[in-house]
Design a protein around this motif. Sequence first.
Motif, PDB file in Angstrom:
ATOM      1  N   ILE A 123       0.833  -1.201   0.000  1.00  0.00           N
ATOM      2  CA  ILE A 123       0.000   0.000   0.000  1.00  0.00           C
ATOM      3  C   ILE A 123       0.869   1.252   0.000  1.00  0.00           C
ATOM      4  CG2 ILE A 123      -1.666   1.315   1.370  1.00  0.00           C
ATOM      5  CD1 ILE A 123      -2.921  -1.400   2.135  1.00  0.00           C
ATOM      6  N   GLU A 124       1.957   1.236   0.760  1.00  0.00           N
ATOM      7  CA  GLU A 124       2.851   2.398   0.797  1.00  0.00           C
ATOM      8  C   GLU A 124       3.544   2.636  -0.540  1.00  0.00           C
ATOM      9  OE1 GLU A 124       5.505   1.617   4.017  1.00  0.00           O
ATOM     10  OE2 GLU A 124       4.042   2.208   5.543  1.00  0.00           O
ATOM     11  N   ASN A 125       3.779   1.571  -1.292  1.00  0.00           N
ATOM     12  CA  ASN A 125       4.448   1.675  -2.597  1.00  0.00           C
ATOM     13  C   ASN A 125       3.493   1.305  -3.727  1.00  0.00           C
ATOM     14  OD1 ASN A 125       7.337   2.203  -1.771  1.00  0.00           O
ATOM     15  ND2 ASN A 125       6.848   0.381  -0.576  1.00  0.00           N
ATOM     16  N   TYR A 126       2.259   1.739  -3.601  1.00  0.00           N
ATOM     17  CA  TYR A 126       1.222   1.384  -4.578  1.00  0.00           C
ATOM     18  C   TYR A 126       1.588   1.826  -5.992  1.00  0.00           C
ATOM     19  CZ  TYR A 126      -3.425   0.590  -6.473  1.00  0.00           C
ATOM     20  OH  TYR A 126      -4.470   0.126  -7.213  1.00  0.00           O
ATOM     21  N   ASP A 127       2.257   2.964  -6.117  1.00  0.00           N
ATOM     22  CA  ASP A 127       2.640   3.450  -7.437  1.00  0.00           C
ATOM     23  C   ASP A 127       3.587   2.480  -8.134  1.00  0.00           C
ATOM     24  OD1 ASP A 127       4.595   3.993  -5.546  1.00  0.00           O
ATOM     25  OD2 ASP A 127       5.188   5.897  -6.455  1.00  0.00           O
ATOM     26  N   LEU A 128       4.578   1.970  -7.414  1.00  0.00           N
ATOM     27  CA  LEU A 128       5.509   1.012  -8.008  1.00  0.00           C
ATOM     28  C   LEU A 128       4.816  -0.303  -8.349  1.00  0.00           C
ATOM     29  CD1 LEU A 128       8.669   1.467  -5.757  1.00  0.00           C
ATOM     30  CD2 LEU A 128       8.315   2.324  -8.072  1.00  0.00           C
ATOM     31  N   VAL A 129       3.915  -0.745  -7.482  1.00  0.00           N
ATOM     32  CA  VAL A 129       3.193  -1.991  -7.711  1.00  0.00           C
ATOM     33  C   VAL A 129       2.328  -1.873  -8.964  1.00  0.00           C
ATOM     34  CG1 VAL A 129       1.498  -3.600  -6.753  1.00  0.00           C
ATOM     35  CG2 VAL A 129       3.218  -2.577  -5.264  1.00  0.00           C
ATOM     36  N   SER A 130       1.614  -0.770  -9.070  1.00  0.00           N
ATOM     37  CA  SER A 130       0.745  -0.557 -10.224  1.00  0.00           C
ATOM     38  C   SER A 130       1.550  -0.454 -11.520  1.00  0.00           C
ATOM     39  CB  SER A 130      -0.089   0.705 -10.012  1.00  0.00           C
ATOM     40  OG  SER A 130      -0.948   0.908 -11.087  1.00  0.00           O
ATOM     41  N   LEU A 131       2.660   0.261 -11.478  1.00  0.00           N
ATOM     42  CA  LEU A 131       3.522   0.360 -12.665  1.00  0.00           C
ATOM     43  C   LEU A 131       4.102  -0.996 -13.046  1.00  0.00           C
ATOM     44  CD1 LEU A 131       5.433   3.693 -11.995  1.00  0.00           C
ATOM     45  CD2 LEU A 131       3.820   3.237 -13.842  1.00  0.00           C
ATOM     46  N   ALA A 132       4.468  -1.797 -12.049  1.00  0.00           N
ATOM     47  CA  ALA A 132       5.018  -3.124 -12.333  1.00  0.00           C
ATOM     48  C   ALA A 132       3.979  -4.002 -13.030  1.00  0.00           C
ATOM     49  CB  ALA A 132       5.494  -3.785 -11.041  1.00  0.00           C
ATOM     50  N   VAL A 133       2.748  -3.968 -12.544  1.00  0.00           N
ATOM     51  CA  VAL A 133       1.686  -4.747 -13.190  1.00  0.00           C
ATOM     52  C   VAL A 133       1.467  -4.251 -14.615  1.00  0.00           C
ATOM     53  CG1 VAL A 133      -0.783  -5.276 -13.128  1.00  0.00           C
ATOM     54  CG2 VAL A 133       0.560  -5.403 -11.035  1.00  0.00           C
ATOM     55  N   ASP A 134       1.488  -2.937 -14.812  1.00  0.00           N
ATOM     56  CA  ASP A 134       1.310  -2.382 -16.157  1.00  0.00           C
ATOM     57  C   ASP A 134       2.465  -2.735 -17.093  1.00  0.00           C
ATOM     58  OD1 ASP A 134      -1.105  -1.302 -15.472  1.00  0.00           O
ATOM     59  OD2 ASP A 134      -0.318   0.724 -15.104  1.00  0.00           O
ATOM     60  N   GLU A 135       3.661  -2.898 -16.556  1.00  0.00           N
ATOM     61  CA  GLU A 135       4.801  -3.303 -17.378  1.00  0.00           C
ATOM     62  C   GLU A 135       4.730  -4.780 -17.755  1.00  0.00           C
ATOM     63  OE1 GLU A 135       7.390  -1.761 -18.860  1.00  0.00           O
ATOM     64  OE2 GLU A 135       6.583   0.168 -18.230  1.00  0.00           O
ATOM     65  N   ILE A 136       4.091  -5.583 -16.912  1.00  0.00           N
ATOM     66  CA  ILE A 136       3.974  -7.013 -17.186  1.00  0.00           C
ATOM     67  C   ILE A 136       2.835  -7.288 -18.157  1.00  0.00           C
ATOM     68  CG2 ILE A 136       3.504  -9.274 -16.165  1.00  0.00           C
ATOM     69  CD1 ILE A 136       4.801  -8.194 -13.566  1.00  0.00           C
ATOM     70  N   ILE A 137       1.691  -6.648 -17.944  1.00  0.00           N
ATOM     71  CA  ILE A 137       0.476  -6.938 -18.716  1.00  0.00           C
ATOM     72  C   ILE A 137      -0.162  -5.640 -19.179  1.00  0.00           C
ATOM     73  CG2 ILE A 137      -1.831  -7.971 -18.620  1.00  0.00           C
ATOM     74  CD1 ILE A 137      -0.670  -9.645 -16.254  1.00  0.00           C
ATOM     75  N   ASP A 138      -0.590  -5.619 -20.431  1.00  0.00           N
ATOM     76  CA  ASP A 138      -1.317  -4.476 -20.977  1.00  0.00           C
ATOM     77  C   ASP A 138      -2.557  -4.989 -21.691  1.00  0.00           C
ATOM     78  OD1 ASP A 138      -1.886  -1.826 -21.708  1.00  0.00           O
ATOM     79  OD2 ASP A 138      -0.900  -2.108 -23.647  1.00  0.00           O
ATOM     80  N   ASP A 139      -3.726  -4.613 -21.213  1.00  0.00           N
ATOM     81  CA  ASP A 139      -5.011  -5.044 -21.791  1.00  0.00           C
ATOM     82  C   ASP A 139      -5.122  -6.562 -21.903  1.00  0.00           C
ATOM     83  OD1 ASP A 139      -6.249  -2.591 -22.046  1.00  0.00           O
ATOM     84  OD2 ASP A 139      -5.388  -2.206 -24.029  1.00  0.00           O
ATOM     85  N   GLY A 140      -4.524  -7.288 -20.967  1.00  0.00           N
ATOM     86  CA  GLY A 140      -4.606  -8.739 -20.980  1.00  0.00           C
ATOM     87  C   GLY A 140      -3.529  -9.418 -21.810  1.00  0.00           C
ATOM     88  N   ILE A 141      -2.656  -8.640 -22.413  1.00  0.00           N
ATOM     89  CA  ILE A 141      -1.560  -9.182 -23.223  1.00  0.00           C
ATOM     90  C   ILE A 141      -0.291  -9.180 -22.376  1.00  0.00           C
ATOM     91  CG2 ILE A 141      -0.170  -8.883 -25.307  1.00  0.00           C
ATOM     92  CD1 ILE A 141      -2.584  -7.334 -26.474  1.00  0.00           C
ATOM     93  N   ILE A 142       0.375 -10.320 -22.323  1.00  0.00           N
ATOM     94  CA  ILE A 142       1.612 -10.426 -21.548  1.00  0.00           C
ATOM     95  C   ILE A 142       2.732  -9.756 -22.340  1.00  0.00           C
ATOM     96  CG2 ILE A 142       3.278 -12.009 -20.519  1.00  0.00           C
ATOM     97  CD1 ILE A 142       0.919 -14.046 -20.382  1.00  0.00           C
ATOM     98  N   LEU A 143       3.355  -8.735 -21.722  1.00  0.00           N
ATOM     99  CA  LEU A 143       4.415  -7.996 -22.393  1.00  0.00           C
ATOM    100  C   LEU A 143       5.808  -8.452 -21.978  1.00  0.00           C
ATOM    101  CD1 LEU A 143       2.984  -4.372 -22.065  1.00  0.00           C
ATOM    102  CD2 LEU A 143       2.837  -5.908 -24.022  1.00  0.00           C
ATOM    103  N   GLU A 144       6.014  -8.662 -20.700  1.00  0.00           N
ATOM    104  CA  GLU A 144       7.360  -8.955 -20.187  1.00  0.00           C
ATOM    105  C   GLU A 144       7.251  -9.838 -18.961  1.00  0.00           C
ATOM    106  OE1 GLU A 144      11.016  -9.347 -20.189  1.00  0.00           O
ATOM    107  OE2 GLU A 144      10.610  -7.564 -21.400  1.00  0.00           O
ATOM    108  N   THR A 145       8.192 -10.795 -18.824  1.00  0.00           N
ATOM    109  CA  THR A 145       8.196 -11.651 -17.645  1.00  0.00           C
ATOM    110  C   THR A 145       9.556 -11.695 -16.963  1.00  0.00           C
ATOM    111  OG1 THR A 145       8.636 -13.598 -19.005  1.00  0.00           O
ATOM    112  CG2 THR A 145       6.328 -13.141 -18.450  1.00  0.00           C
TER     113      THR A 145
END
Length: 193
Positions: A123-145
């Motif tokens: 929760i304290e680092n929600y921005d990093l967590v959200s960005l990490a999820v966005d870097e991994i997946i975009d609109d249900g498409i796996i971008l990077e692992t």
Amino acid sequence: MSLFSVNAVLILSTDDRSRILTKYYSAPHAPTGSMNHPGANPYPTVKEQKAFEKGLLEKTNKQTSDVILYDGRVVVFKMEGDVMLYVVGGGDENEIMLFGVVLALRDTLAILLKNSTDKRTLIENYDLVSLAVDEIIDDGIILETDPVVISSRVSKPPTQDITSVKNIDLSEQGLMNAWEFGKLKLAERMRQL
């Protein structure tokens, strides 16, 4: 199996069963009138999402495996501290590929949060967590692992911006010089008109 292989990424608290981060995906260009196409969001309302999450937590709370079939969906999950990381895909999706996504998320969070993956830190680092999820997946498409690549994209500013910032003098004298330079240029432009 389709390009839109992830239906949802969920990070849920096991203590109080609260949502920390939930992202449900649907294909951006879905065929009209069809709800069962690949990439369709199976839970369009918050009420349906919370009911799905509650049932999922109850089902996986005492599981020893990392992959289950729940509500016609392949769900892979990992327990980290007091949170559960879930990746939900369609019933015909490759569970090994989805498991790679949940491992990438877990390892990326471990790198970014210095092995402190718990509810409070997330929760304290929600921005990093959200960005990490966005870097991994975009609109249900796996971008990077690759967790190292993902964490480097999330935690560092772009390199082209760094070079221009290095030459700026932000001391009091530097700011006064910039002010005088701006006044001089403005006076020159005013004389030209």
